[in-house]
Design a protein around this motif. Sequence first.
Motif, PDB file in Angstrom:
ATOM      1  N   ASP A   3       0.870  -1.170   0.000  1.00  0.00           N
ATOM      2  CA  ASP A   3       0.000   0.000   0.000  1.00  0.00           C
ATOM      3  C   ASP A   3       0.912   1.227   0.000  1.00  0.00           C
ATOM      4  O   ASP A   3       1.761   1.357   0.884  1.00  0.00           O
ATOM      5  N   THR A   5       1.363   5.462  -0.204  1.00  0.00           N
ATOM      6  CA  THR A   5       0.776   6.791  -0.084  1.00  0.00           C
ATOM      7  C   THR A   5       1.859   7.822  -0.362  1.00  0.00           C
ATOM      8  O   THR A   5       2.947   7.743   0.200  1.00  0.00           O
ATOM      9  N   GLU A  26       6.355   1.487  -6.468  1.00  0.00           N
ATOM     10  CA  GLU A  26       5.870   0.114  -6.681  1.00  0.00           C
ATOM     11  C   GLU A  26       6.917  -0.720  -7.426  1.00  0.00           C
ATOM     12  O   GLU A  26       7.236  -1.839  -7.024  1.00  0.00           O
ATOM     13  N   ALA A  39       3.431  -1.354   4.157  1.00  0.00           N
ATOM     14  CA  ALA A  39       2.913  -0.144   3.522  1.00  0.00           C
ATOM     15  C   ALA A  39       4.027   0.887   3.444  1.00  0.00           C
ATOM     16  O   ALA A  39       4.931   0.906   4.286  1.00  0.00           O
ATOM     17  N   ARG A  63       5.402  -0.259   8.999  1.00  0.00           N
ATOM     18  CA  ARG A  63       5.122   0.638   7.879  1.00  0.00           C
ATOM     19  C   ARG A  63       6.370   1.454   7.574  1.00  0.00           C
ATOM     20  O   ARG A  63       7.003   1.993   8.467  1.00  0.00           O
TER      21      ARG A  63
END
Length: 139
Positions: A3, A5, A26, A39, A63
């Motif tokens: 995930d 952001t 990614e 994440a 994270r």
Amino acid sequence: MPDITVSPDPFHLVEYDAAVIRGLIEDIAALVELPTDAAVRLEVDEALPHPLLASEVDVVDGRVEIWCSGGNFAARDRSRQFSEVHARAQLMAMLLRARDRLVGGCEDAPPDAELSHAERAAWDASAWGRVAQSGINVH
């Protein structure tokens, strides 16, 4: 796929595209084998232009937390313009340091803000060496 952001989204002071940066993260996360359940949160301080380059990479509750200056992704000859070449190299160095913190033997390392200058310099040298070995252009 982790995930991811990116903030700010949208950018206001620099001509960056958060979706492009997410795509780079990614791709690079897969390349460096970042655990897929980690994440990634990237905060770009777009008010800090080139030549002000700085970054912090930490892992908080599994994270990846990254902060960097906007200058890290800037084209060297065009103020406020995005350079995929520079962004790819910078992000790879950052994600390698994150991977080190997750599964690379540095799980117990203190946060970046608590590293000595020598520790940070050594870790950066290691990360940038690995970036260069991967074939990504390092300036």
